[in-house]
Design an enzyme around this catalytic site. Structure first.
Site, PDB file in Angstrom:
ATOM      1  CE  LYS A 212      83.943  29.333 -32.371  1.00 45.21           C
ATOM      2  NZ  LYS A 212      83.367  30.680 -32.396  1.00 45.21           N
ATOM      3  CD  GLU A 218      89.347  28.150 -17.570  1.00 49.86           C
ATOM      4  OE1 GLU A 218      89.684  27.898 -18.767  1.00 49.86           O
ATOM      5  OE2 GLU A 218      89.370  29.294 -17.098  1.00 49.86           O
ATOM      6  N   GLY A 274      80.747  31.682 -29.059  1.00 47.96           N
ATOM      7  CA  GLY A 274      80.502  30.838 -27.882  1.00 47.96           C
ATOM      8  C   GLY A 274      79.213  31.208 -27.159  1.00 47.96           C
ATOM      9  NE  ARG A 275      79.577  37.578 -26.664  1.00 49.14           N
ATOM     10  CZ  ARG A 275      80.802  37.567 -27.187  1.00 49.14           C
ATOM     11  NH1 ARG A 275      81.615  36.566 -26.925  1.00 49.14           N
ATOM     12  NH2 ARG A 275      81.213  38.533 -27.980  1.00 49.14           N
ATOM     13  CD  GLU A 360      82.760  36.512 -23.444  1.00 49.50           C
ATOM     14  OE1 GLU A 360      83.854  36.188 -22.963  1.00 49.50           O
ATOM     15  OE2 GLU A 360      81.874  35.683 -23.725  1.00 49.50           O
ATOM     16  CG  HIS A 391      61.935  38.406   0.894  1.00 53.30           C
ATOM     17  ND1 HIS A 391      61.124  38.665   1.973  1.00 53.30           N
ATOM     18  CD2 HIS A 391      61.108  38.095  -0.138  1.00 53.30           C
ATOM     19  CE1 HIS A 391      59.858  38.488   1.618  1.00 53.30           C
ATOM     20  NE2 HIS A 391      59.820  38.150   0.340  1.00 53.30           N
ATOM     21  CE  LYS A 511      90.604  32.900 -22.491  1.00 56.32           C
ATOM     22  NZ  LYS A 511      90.213  32.462 -23.824  1.00 56.32           N
TER      23      LYS A 511
HETATM   24  C1  G6Q Z   1      82.018  33.201 -25.635  1.00 54.87           C
HETATM   25  C2  G6Q Z   1      83.416  33.175 -25.311  1.00 54.87           C
HETATM   26  C3  G6Q Z   1      83.801  32.207 -24.216  1.00 54.87           C
HETATM   27  C4  G6Q Z   1      83.950  30.770 -24.663  1.00 54.87           C
HETATM   28  C5  G6Q Z   1      84.692  29.996 -23.585  1.00 54.87           C
HETATM   29  C6  G6Q Z   1      84.838  28.542 -23.924  1.00 54.87           C
HETATM   30  O1  G6Q Z   1      81.515  33.881 -26.495  1.00 54.87           O
HETATM   31  O2  G6Q Z   1      84.145  32.979 -26.463  1.00 54.87           O
HETATM   32  O3  G6Q Z   1      82.922  32.245 -23.119  1.00 54.87           O
HETATM   33  O4  G6Q Z   1      82.705  30.214 -24.927  1.00 54.87           O
HETATM   34  O5  G6Q Z   1      85.938  30.572 -23.373  1.00 54.87           O
HETATM   35  O6  G6Q Z   1      85.533  28.383 -25.105  1.00 54.87           O
HETATM   36  P1  G6Q Z   1      85.627  26.978 -25.804  1.00 54.87           P
HETATM   37  O7  G6Q Z   1      84.255  26.556 -26.181  1.00 54.87           O
HETATM   38  O8  G6Q Z   1      86.518  27.158 -26.984  1.00 54.87           O
HETATM   39  O9  G6Q Z   1      86.205  26.020 -24.794  1.00 54.87           O
END
Ligand code: G6Q
Length: 547
Positions: A212, A218, A274-275, A360, A391, A511
């Protein structure tokens, strides 16, 4: 920032104090008692909507308590707040954003405005471009730099830009194009990239950089590694990037700076968390795997549950009921965790997906008004598919010292009907829920001839709360319904707890500290500016690292 204050603290609400009194009064009633005193309880405490069936009768509450929980939801303004979300109000007050994942699956002719602009046409414009691109890749019309067909798709993303795509790919594998390979790289651990690409041919591999923000450490690290890997295998010609990289992002400048042509970028908007984004362009890998028609079915399933949540009375409203039962278990029974146990192997990543969605969203300690909450918020969400979990960790669910409410999820039709596998699988759902509810008394165990010394080990208290969610079969439409069920459950609980389910400030501190530590790991002088433990760890690594 506008403050969305509630006039009363949750603990002061008469509906809350009434529930607390209700718990005092009825909390010792067992599920055995509750079922014995209400013969229709099974059907009465069940609901059906948007193709899903929810039996919540094996929770430690009765019809009156459900009515009181509904009164609490009404007092907390659940219906009003739902409307505010669906109509694009900026209910994510700490980021001053609308919360409109529901717009991602709204029909073409819907009108949902943010700042006076209808966002639905833009949603469909992106979906159409995704469909066009997917058809080109799937048909072989789009070829790589050397003219070969794309056979491998690697999604690079993390968190919300990874968990939904991975979960959906696994869940919908039976609907996917089996001639293609899909991989998901998320971790900054180089092993992830190395292992996921070691057997792939760069000439046939497309990378989707899903981010996003297009700034995530990462993802950007993996994206640069992917570009190097790709160019190394394609003769080092920068022009190859255009054929082997596409981006999903809200950050056109970042995408351009990376070297991806913004014609090959699929956008989304700041009102998609994001989620909550697996049904946005972040789902491009899903569409490539299952095709545009199945992807539209997935969106239709989400939308069906949106309509159900928005319009069904709370007594019949699946997400609201799931949320309210969860409030009872969390805040009155004091349960610290919830296990989500899908009896479908394809849902192997569903619990991990929900872990982010719920924890989250609702793992928060501040109210919308900025006070410290005086009640527990999100429990720990965890789980694995059954019957494997039986199990492994079910021992604790049956005989541990604290109840672990469970959501069992099952389907009537398997994707792969083989012999009697499905009957054996699903019988275990019913058996587990029955065993957890009713247990086995010491007298019952004794009657089986078990020696006295073993009685304490072999008796089951029962009285352990569970929900069972059933659907016909796991297909794209059902997956959409299921994910939306939990999204709106989270919304219901967040509304009652009075918190903002749509920000995630708690992930920031780590972070920032990591950014400060990265250069220190390769400095020649010992690091001294942290606490003694952190200094020791950094310096130990510094002196033992490669290079
Ligand atoms: C979700 C969070 C988080 C996000 C990641 C990736 O609600 O905001 O999990 O999706 O940190 O972020 P980017 O899509 O910006 O790389």
């Amino acid at each position: 920032m506008s403050i969305d204050t509630t006039d009363l603290s949750l603990l002061e609400r008469p509906e809350w104090t009434a529930l607390a009194a209700r718990f005092e009064e009825t909390g010792t009633a067992t599920l055995r008692d509750l079922f014995a005193s209400d013969p229709d309880r099974g059907s009465e405490l069940s609901a059906e909507g948007a193709g899903l069936f929810l039996d919540y009768s094996k929770n430690r509450l009765d019809r009156k308590t459900i009515g009181m929980l509904i009164a609490l939801a009404e007092a907390c303004g659940l219906k009003e707040r739902t409307e505010r979300m669906f109509t694009g109000e900026k209910i994510n007050i700490t980021e001053d954003r609308a919360v409109l994942h529901v717009a991602l699956r709204a029909p073409r002719d819907a009108v949902i405005e943010v700042d006076g602009v209808n966002v639905v046409p833009a949603v469909h414009e992106v979906l159409d471009r995704m469909a066009d691109f997917s058809e080109k890749i799937r048909s072989g019309a789009w070829t790589g730099h050397t003219g070969k067909r794309i056979r491998n798709v690697v999604n690079i993303g993390i968190g919300g830009s990874d968990l939904g795509p991975v979960m959906a790919y696994e869940a919908l594998k039976p609907f996917s194009d089996r001639s293609m390979t899909f991989r998901f790289v998320s971790n900054v651990d180089g092993n992830d990239f190395a292992e996921k690409t070691r057997d792939l041919c760069p000439e046939e591999t497309l990378f989707i950089i899903s981010s996003k923000t297009f700034t995530t450490l990462e993802t950007m690290t993996n994206a640069h590694t992917a570009r190097d890997w790709s160019l190394a295998g394609l003769g080092g010609d920068d022009a190859a990037v255009a054929k082997h990289f596409v981006a999903v992002s809200t950050n056109a400048k970042g995408v351009g700076d990376f070297g991806i042509d913004t014609d090959n970028m699929f956008g989304f908007w700041d009102w998609v968390g994001g989620r909550y984004s697996m049904d946005s362009a972040i789902g491009l890998s899903t569409m490539l795997a299952i095709g545009p028609d199945h992807f539209r079915d997935l969106l239709a399933g989400f939308h069906e549950m949106d309509v159900h949540f928005r319009t069904a009375p709370l007594e019949e409203n699946l997400p609201a009921l799931l949320g309210l039962v969860g409030i009872w278990n969390r805040n009155f029974l004091g349960c610290d965790t919830v296990a989500v146990l899908p009896y479908d192997n394809e849902l192997c990543r569903f619990s991990a997906y929900l872990q982010q969605l719920e924890m989250e969203s609702n793992g928060k300690h501040a109210t919308l008004g900025g006070d410290r909450v005086g009640w527990d918020t999100c429990p720990v969400i965890w789980g694995e598919p059954g019957t494997n979990g039986q199990h492994a960790f079910y021992q604790m669910i049956h005989q541990g010292t604290k109840p672990v409410p469970c959501d069992f999820i099952c389907f009537c039709e398997p994707a792969n009907p083989i012999g009697d596998h499905q009957d054996k699988l699903v019988s275990n759902v019913f058996a587990q829920a029955e065993a957890l509810a009713f247990g086995k008394t010491e007298a019952e165990v004794k009657a089986e001839g078990v020696p006295d010394a073993l009685l304490p080990h072999k008796e089951f208290d029962g009285n352990r709360p569970t929900n069972v969610i059933m659907a016909q079969k796991l297909d794209p439409r059902t997956l959409g319904r299921l994910v939306a069920l939990y999204e709106h459950k989270v919304f219901t609980q967040g509304t009652i707890w009075g918190i903002n389910s749509f920000d995630q400030w708690g992930v920031e501190l780590g972070k920032v500290l990591a950014k400060r530590i990265i250069p220190q790991l390769s400095q020649s002088d010992p690091v001294t500016d942290h606490d003694s433990s952190t200094n020791q760890l950094i310096n130990r690594y510094r002196t033992h690292r490669l290079g």
